[in-house]
Design an enzyme around this catalytic site. Sequence first.
Site, PDB file in Angstrom:
ATOM      1  N   GLY A 157       1.919   2.578  11.059  1.00  0.00           N
ATOM      2  CA  GLY A 157       2.868   3.679  10.952  1.00  0.00           C
ATOM      3  C   GLY A 157       3.529   4.074  12.258  1.00  0.00           C
ATOM      4  O   GLY A 157       4.148   5.128  12.339  1.00  0.00           O
ATOM      5  N   GLU A 190      -6.836   4.319   8.339  1.00  0.00           N
ATOM      6  CA  GLU A 190      -6.668   5.751   8.087  1.00  0.00           C
ATOM      7  C   GLU A 190      -7.941   6.358   7.498  1.00  0.00           C
ATOM      8  O   GLU A 190      -8.278   7.511   7.780  1.00  0.00           O
ATOM      9  CB  GLU A 190      -5.459   5.972   7.168  1.00  0.00           C
ATOM     10  CG  GLU A 190      -4.151   5.651   7.874  1.00  0.00           C
ATOM     11  CD  GLU A 190      -2.984   5.374   6.948  1.00  0.00           C
ATOM     12  OE1 GLU A 190      -1.901   5.090   7.458  1.00  0.00           O
ATOM     13  OE2 GLU A 190      -3.172   5.412   5.708  1.00  0.00           O
ATOM     14  N   ASN A 197       0.856  -1.189   0.000  1.00  0.00           N
ATOM     15  CA  ASN A 197       0.000   0.000   0.000  1.00  0.00           C
ATOM     16  C   ASN A 197       0.892   1.238   0.000  1.00  0.00           C
ATOM     17  O   ASN A 197       1.482   1.592   1.018  1.00  0.00           O
ATOM     18  CB  ASN A 197      -0.907  -0.022   1.237  1.00  0.00           C
ATOM     19  CG  ASN A 197      -1.779   1.213   1.337  1.00  0.00           C
ATOM     20  OD1 ASN A 197      -1.940   1.961   0.378  1.00  0.00           O
ATOM     21  ND2 ASN A 197      -2.353   1.423   2.511  1.00  0.00           N
ATOM     22  N   TRP A 198       0.969   1.913  -1.135  1.00  0.00           N
ATOM     23  CA  TRP A 198       1.865   3.055  -1.275  1.00  0.00           C
ATOM     24  C   TRP A 198       1.311   4.324  -0.631  1.00  0.00           C
ATOM     25  O   TRP A 198       2.020   5.321  -0.515  1.00  0.00           O
ATOM     26  CB  TRP A 198       2.143   3.313  -2.757  1.00  0.00           C
ATOM     27  CG  TRP A 198       2.877   2.200  -3.441  1.00  0.00           C
ATOM     28  CD1 TRP A 198       3.381   1.063  -2.870  1.00  0.00           C
ATOM     29  CD2 TRP A 198       3.188   2.111  -4.839  1.00  0.00           C
ATOM     30  NE1 TRP A 198       3.978   0.263  -3.818  1.00  0.00           N
ATOM     31  CE2 TRP A 198       3.874   0.889  -5.051  1.00  0.00           C
ATOM     32  CE3 TRP A 198       2.940   2.936  -5.937  1.00  0.00           C
ATOM     33  CZ2 TRP A 198       4.318   0.480  -6.298  1.00  0.00           C
ATOM     34  CZ3 TRP A 198       3.377   2.531  -7.191  1.00  0.00           C
ATOM     35  CH2 TRP A 198       4.070   1.317  -7.366  1.00  0.00           C
ATOM     36  N   LYS A 199       0.046   4.317  -0.259  1.00  0.00           N
ATOM     37  CA  LYS A 199      -0.599   5.459   0.387  1.00  0.00           C
ATOM     38  C   LYS A 199      -0.401   6.734  -0.465  1.00  0.00           C
ATOM     39  O   LYS A 199      -0.331   6.653  -1.696  1.00  0.00           O
ATOM     40  CB  LYS A 199      -0.112   5.611   1.824  1.00  0.00           C
ATOM     41  CG  LYS A 199      -0.302   4.316   2.634  1.00  0.00           C
ATOM     42  CD  LYS A 199      -0.065   4.494   4.107  1.00  0.00           C
ATOM     43  CE  LYS A 199      -0.261   3.174   4.830  1.00  0.00           C
ATOM     44  NZ  LYS A 199      -0.130   3.310   6.303  1.00  0.00           N
ATOM     45  N   GLY A 251       2.852  -1.306   4.414  1.00  0.00           N
ATOM     46  CA  GLY A 251       2.768   0.129   4.218  1.00  0.00           C
ATOM     47  C   GLY A 251       4.096   0.736   3.828  1.00  0.00           C
ATOM     48  O   GLY A 251       4.562   0.615   2.696  1.00  0.00           O
ATOM     49  N   GLY A 252       4.768   1.393   4.792  1.00  0.00           N
ATOM     50  CA  GLY A 252       6.005   2.123   4.501  1.00  0.00           C
ATOM     51  C   GLY A 252       7.076   1.285   3.839  1.00  0.00           C
ATOM     52  O   GLY A 252       7.816   1.775   2.967  1.00  0.00           O
ATOM     53  N   GLU A 279      -5.539  -5.098  10.696  1.00  0.00           N
ATOM     54  CA  GLU A 279      -4.509  -4.084  10.896  1.00  0.00           C
ATOM     55  C   GLU A 279      -4.805  -3.348  12.208  1.00  0.00           C
ATOM     56  O   GLU A 279      -5.607  -2.411  12.217  1.00  0.00           O
ATOM     57  CB  GLU A 279      -4.441  -3.113   9.724  1.00  0.00           C
ATOM     58  CG  GLU A 279      -5.794  -2.704   9.143  1.00  0.00           C
ATOM     59  CD  GLU A 279      -5.728  -1.381   8.413  1.00  0.00           C
ATOM     60  OE1 GLU A 279      -4.660  -1.018   7.931  1.00  0.00           O
ATOM     61  OE2 GLU A 279      -6.763  -0.701   8.359  1.00  0.00           O
ATOM     62  N   SER A 314       2.972  -1.984  10.379  1.00  0.00           N
ATOM     63  CA  SER A 314       4.426  -1.875  10.561  1.00  0.00           C
ATOM     64  C   SER A 314       5.147  -3.163  10.166  1.00  0.00           C
ATOM     65  O   SER A 314       6.079  -3.613  10.840  1.00  0.00           O
ATOM     66  CB  SER A 314       4.759  -1.480  12.006  1.00  0.00           C
ATOM     67  OG  SER A 314       4.252  -0.197  12.311  1.00  0.00           O
ATOM     68  N   HIS A 319      -9.740   0.891   5.411  1.00  0.00           N
ATOM     69  CA  HIS A 319      -8.413   1.030   6.018  1.00  0.00           C
ATOM     70  C   HIS A 319      -8.520   1.940   7.240  1.00  0.00           C
ATOM     71  O   HIS A 319      -9.313   2.883   7.273  1.00  0.00           O
ATOM     72  CB  HIS A 319      -7.442   1.616   4.993  1.00  0.00           C
ATOM     73  CG  HIS A 319      -6.008   1.588   5.436  1.00  0.00           C
ATOM     74  ND1 HIS A 319      -5.492   2.511   6.323  1.00  0.00           N
ATOM     75  CD2 HIS A 319      -4.991   0.752   5.117  1.00  0.00           C
ATOM     76  CE1 HIS A 319      -4.209   2.244   6.527  1.00  0.00           C
ATOM     77  NE2 HIS A 319      -3.881   1.177   5.804  1.00  0.00           N
TER      78      HIS A 319
END
Length: 252
Positions: free
Chosen positions: A177, A101, A13-15, A230-231, A171, A209, A99
């Site tokens: 994050g 977020e 997931n590049w967000k 994610g990151g 999640e 994470s 999600h």
Amino acid sequence: MAGGGSPTLVVGNWKMNLDRGRARALAGTVAAAAVCRGPVQVMVAPAHPHLVLVAECLAGTPVGLAAQDLHWEAGGAFTGAVSAGMLADAGASHVLVGHSERRLLFGDDDRVVALKIQAAVDAGLTPIVCVGETAVQRDAGEALAVVARQWEAARSATGWSGAAAPLLAYEPVWAIGTGRVARPAQAAEVHAHLRALAGAGARILYGGSVTPDNAGDLMAEAEVDGLLVGGASLSPDSFLAVVEAAADRRRA
């Protein structure tokens, strides 16, 4: 492997990151990697403006394309929104729904999540339905009740609740994050609870994470069918290392 024998799935997931050039380069590197032709199904989820160019980079490769969100209406006066049909036309086969977020920052409550699932199903997209508890809810011992409530709301979407293999992502909000990650046993407990609710054929990813350092331990849990990254998905080296860790566990 749980999830009815379906292949392990790793989604990057590049967000809200990357410009066109970096998105193209990252997609190309992932698509060309030998590990992405192994026993793990790999997918990336770029921001909406980059869906078409990433789809072009992935054409003819085993790497799939997901979108990060959608609106529940098929079209109309919804400035700034993107419909499920638009996502499918851009080349996506899957879409993230609910999600953390989106739930926390944009007000996507259980009702909205169910509407978005319905829209995805109607357009032929596979929703990846995200569930998870906050730190306060976990500390209060409410984690299992929270994800059960979120599942019950999600399954109200017509045409999805009866699917042979619903695709979920657990999640924990406190791990998104933050650098904190659920211990493998914590993840396995929630995954097992979700599987009892959703059926043996459910595919349940873990997200929160995820890094190359913890991916192998998470995938060692029989209840974990894959990873939502994610990151770490923004670097080809770290993302492909996660895929390799998942592949190693799949081969074991």
